[in-house]
Design an enzyme around this catalytic site. Structure first.
Site, mmCIF file in Angstrom:
data_model
loop_
_atom_site.group_PDB
_atom_site.id
_atom_site.type_symbol
_atom_site.label_atom_id
_atom_site.label_comp_id
_atom_site.label_asym_id
_atom_site.label_seq_id
_atom_site.Cartn_x
_atom_site.Cartn_y
_atom_site.Cartn_z
ATOM 1 N N GLU A 363 -0.702 -5.208 1.340
ATOM 2 C CA GLU A 363 0.518 -4.681 1.991
ATOM 3 C C GLU A 363 1.780 -5.327 1.407
ATOM 4 O OE1 GLU A 363 0.427 -3.614 6.082
ATOM 5 O OE2 GLU A 363 -1.742 -3.307 6.051
HETATM 6 C C1 LIG Z 1 -8.978 -6.436 -0.321
HETATM 7 C C2 LIG Z 1 -7.870 -5.504 -0.615
HETATM 8 C C3 LIG Z 1 -7.607 -4.460 0.266
HETATM 9 C C4 LIG Z 1 -6.587 -3.549 -0.011
HETATM 10 N N1 LIG Z 1 -6.380 -2.488 0.837
HETATM 11 C C5 LIG Z 1 -5.512 -1.507 0.469
HETATM 12 C C6 LIG Z 1 -5.400 -0.297 1.239
HETATM 13 O O1 LIG Z 1 -6.055 -0.121 2.279
HETATM 14 N N2 LIG Z 1 -4.581 0.676 0.782
HETATM 15 C C7 LIG Z 1 -3.841 0.542 -0.360
HETATM 16 O O2 LIG Z 1 -3.121 1.474 -0.711
HETATM 17 N N3 LIG Z 1 -3.913 -0.595 -1.105
HETATM 18 C C8 LIG Z 1 -4.730 -1.616 -0.717
HETATM 19 N N4 LIG Z 1 -4.825 -2.770 -1.485
HETATM 20 C C9 LIG Z 1 -3.984 -2.920 -2.660
HETATM 21 C C10 LIG Z 1 -2.891 -3.973 -2.465
HETATM 22 O O3 LIG Z 1 -1.882 -3.495 -1.625
HETATM 23 C C11 LIG Z 1 -2.396 -4.379 -3.852
HETATM 24 O O4 LIG Z 1 -3.409 -5.192 -4.414
HETATM 25 C C12 LIG Z 1 -1.078 -5.129 -3.831
HETATM 26 O O5 LIG Z 1 -0.028 -4.291 -3.431
HETATM 27 C C13 LIG Z 1 -0.730 -5.736 -5.193
HETATM 28 O O6 LIG Z 1 -0.903 -4.833 -6.213
HETATM 29 P P1 LIG Z 1 -1.787 -5.255 -7.515
HETATM 30 O O7 LIG Z 1 -3.052 -5.845 -6.997
HETATM 31 O O8 LIG Z 1 -1.898 -4.064 -8.394
HETATM 32 O O9 LIG Z 1 -0.988 -6.397 -8.199
HETATM 33 P P2 LIG Z 1 0.178 -6.221 -9.307
HETATM 34 O O10 LIG Z 1 1.225 -5.300 -8.779
HETATM 35 O O11 LIG Z 1 -0.428 -5.899 -10.620
HETATM 36 O O12 LIG Z 1 0.788 -7.679 -9.338
HETATM 37 C C14 LIG Z 1 0.202 -8.746 -10.070
HETATM 38 C C15 LIG Z 1 1.063 -9.982 -9.861
HETATM 39 O O13 LIG Z 1 2.383 -9.737 -10.372
HETATM 40 C C16 LIG Z 1 3.348 -9.935 -9.357
HETATM 41 N N5 LIG Z 1 4.437 -8.970 -9.482
HETATM 42 C C17 LIG Z 1 4.358 -7.628 -9.648
HETATM 43 N N6 LIG Z 1 5.578 -7.077 -9.707
HETATM 44 C C18 LIG Z 1 6.463 -8.092 -9.555
HETATM 45 C C19 LIG Z 1 7.893 -8.184 -9.511
HETATM 46 N N7 LIG Z 1 8.657 -7.092 -9.581
HETATM 47 N N8 LIG Z 1 8.449 -9.391 -9.352
HETATM 48 C C20 LIG Z 1 7.679 -10.504 -9.228
HETATM 49 N N9 LIG Z 1 6.336 -10.502 -9.267
HETATM 50 C C21 LIG Z 1 5.738 -9.301 -9.431
HETATM 51 C C22 LIG Z 1 2.580 -9.732 -8.052
HETATM 52 O O14 LIG Z 1 3.221 -10.337 -6.950
HETATM 53 C C23 LIG Z 1 1.243 -10.348 -8.390
HETATM 54 O O15 LIG Z 1 1.312 -11.740 -8.221
HETATM 55 C C24 LIG Z 1 -5.808 -3.706 -1.185
HETATM 56 C C25 LIG Z 1 -6.057 -4.773 -2.053
HETATM 57 C C26 LIG Z 1 -7.074 -5.651 -1.783
HETATM 58 C C27 LIG Z 1 -7.338 -6.766 -2.760
#
Ligand SMILES: Cc1cc2nc3c(=O)[nH]c(=O)nc-3n(C[C@H](O)[C@H](O)[C@H](O)COP(=O)(O)OP(=O)(O)OC[C@H]3O[C@@H](n4cnc5c(N)ncnc54)[C@H](O)[C@@H]3O)c2cc1C
Length: 379
Positions: A363
């Site tokens: 989230e």
């Molecule tokens: C167990 C689990 C359950 C989940 N459940 C749901 C769900 O029900 N529905 C749903 O839609 N999604 C769900 N998610 C997805 C979750 O919301 C995303 O994992 C989260 O939003 C982060 O996206 P990402 O993993 O692609 O990381 P990325 O966006 O690839 O980020 C990687 C790293 O880079 C950093 N980063 C990225 N952009 C920036 C920026 N502009 N400035 C600074 N730092 C940055 C991030 O903070 C992170 O540390 C779930 C994820 C998990 C692991």
């Protein structure tokens, strides 16, 4: 200013606390270890009215305030954070979204069964290439007369396997960025809609998370929520509230860490006396207690602002960042206080540390929350 909970809120706290201690605690370590979804626990949570707490009774919800919801979320997550996330998604990402943005037809057909907890919902925004940059999605929805054809892959969907309906975001107009995203409700039985296998996760292992595949899935046009192009705004507005639930989940994990640390430190004897008499242990416990109180105030403040219909977006971000970081620190210190025993799977203590980690990621990550907070301060 009044820090006193109402009689109704105290009753909810007591009910959720007793339920979690008697019904969720047995088997919680095994469910985490073997990735067993808390089916009975979720059914009992539905019977208690915990699956549609903030939804109006007109739609089979309990019509309670957000503070009541955070109190119940904290108590459930204190014992089983996996059950907490199932509750959180259904309440604040699915029922809230439907009540606020969907047509009466959708509310009649879907919200009533979801708010009663008879059926379960999931929220599907993320895709492999679009996490934090959520509007960069590839899943498309093409209008074809009285229906849409949806194709694409979604990932990391909480309750993706055990839910009956999915709130789905897809692109209805390409090349216009977030303005081309629309929101739908999709039924599990629709042809061409398949689920992936459950992911093998670090924490919240008893909750299910999976990929969803859409191959030209025919979705009735009446299942569009809001208007075409409004999907991204709907997602962001919904996640503002969702973060309060996740902050409360983090608070529950932190409180569990404090409770376990206090009782173990009073029992464990080293150098001829309980370790709770060593100042190094006392200071850890003092820091945990202090940070938890501060986190709870932030969580309740965000919930209160939402209930008062004030701007609360960056307050929910503050609550989530702070509570999730408190949960990480408290659970790590809890393992430390338990020594080698805390490192063992069967202790149930290391689970707190593993469960805490996700609250800093889903989230919206802590980094993205800081972006939201900074934007609201540096205008
Ligand atoms: C167990 C689990 C359950 C989940 N459940 C749901 C769900 O029900 N529905 C749903 O839609 N999604 C769900 N998610 C997805 C979750 O919301 C995303 O994992 C989260 O939003 C982060 O996206 P990402 O993993 O692609 O990381 P990325 O966006 O690839 O980020 C990687 C790293 O880079 C950093 N980063 C990225 N952009 C920036 C920026 N502009 N400035 C600074 N730092 C940055 C991030 O903070 C992170 O540390 C779930 C994820 C998990 C692991």
């Amino acid at each position: 200013m009044n820090f006193q909970l109402t009689e109704e809120q105290i009753l909810i706290q007591k009910t959720a606390r007793e339920f979690a201690d008697t019904e969720l605690a047995p088997g919680v370590v095994e469910r985490d270890d073997k990735k067993i979804w808390p089916k009975e626990g979720v059914a009992k949570m539905a019977a208690l009215g915990f699956m549609g707490m903030m939804t109006n009774s007109k739609w089979n919800g309990e019509g309670m305030d957000t503070i009541s919801y955070t109190i119940a979320m904290e108590e459930i997550s204190r014992v089983e954070a996996s059950a907490g996330v199932v509750m959180s998604v259904n309440n604040s990402l699915v029922c809230y979204l439907l009540e606020k943005f969907a047509s009466d037809h959708i509310k009649e057909k879907y919200l009533k069964v979801l708010a009663s907890g008879n059926q379960l919902g999931a929220f599907s925004l993320s895709e492999p290439q679009s996490g934090s940059d959520a509007s960069n999605m590839k899943t498309t929805a093409q209008k074809k007369g009285d229906h849409y054809l949806i194709s694409g892959i979604k990932n990391w969907v909480t309750s993706g396997i055990n839910s009956d309906y999915v709130i789905l975001f897809a692109v209805t107009e390409k090349g216009v960025g977030y303005k081309g995203v629309s929101c739908f409700i999709v039924e599990k039985g629709y042809t061409g809609f398949e689920m992936g296998k459950p992911e093998n996760k670090l924490g919240i292992r008893a909750s299910d998370t999976c990929e969803l595949y859409f191959d030209s899935v025919k979705v009735p046009a009446e299942n569009l929520i809001g208007k075409e192009g409004e999907g991204f705004k709907i997602a962001l507005a919904t996640l503002d509230g969702g973060r309060i639930g996740i902050a409360a989940q983090a608070l529950g994990i932190a409180q569990a860490s404090l409770n376990a640390s206090v009782s173990y430190s009073k029992e464990r004897i080293q150098f001829g006396k309980p370790i709770s008499t060593h100042q190094a242990i006392q200071f850890k416990i003092a820091d945990m207690a202090m940070e938890i109180e501060a986190a709870r105030l932030l969580v309740w403040q965000a919930a209160w602002k939402k209930d008062q219909k004030q701007q609360y977006g960056h307050f929910s971000s503050m609550a989530k960042v702070f509570a999730s970081e408190v949960a990480m620190r408290a659970s790590t210190q809890c393992v430390q206080i338990h020594g080698g025993f805390g490192f063992m799977r069967e202790s149930g203590i290391e689970r707190l540390m593993r469960d805490a980690k996700i609250t800093q990621i889903y989230e919206g990550t802590s980094e993205i929350q800081r972006v939201v907070i900074a934007r609201s301060i540096i205008k």
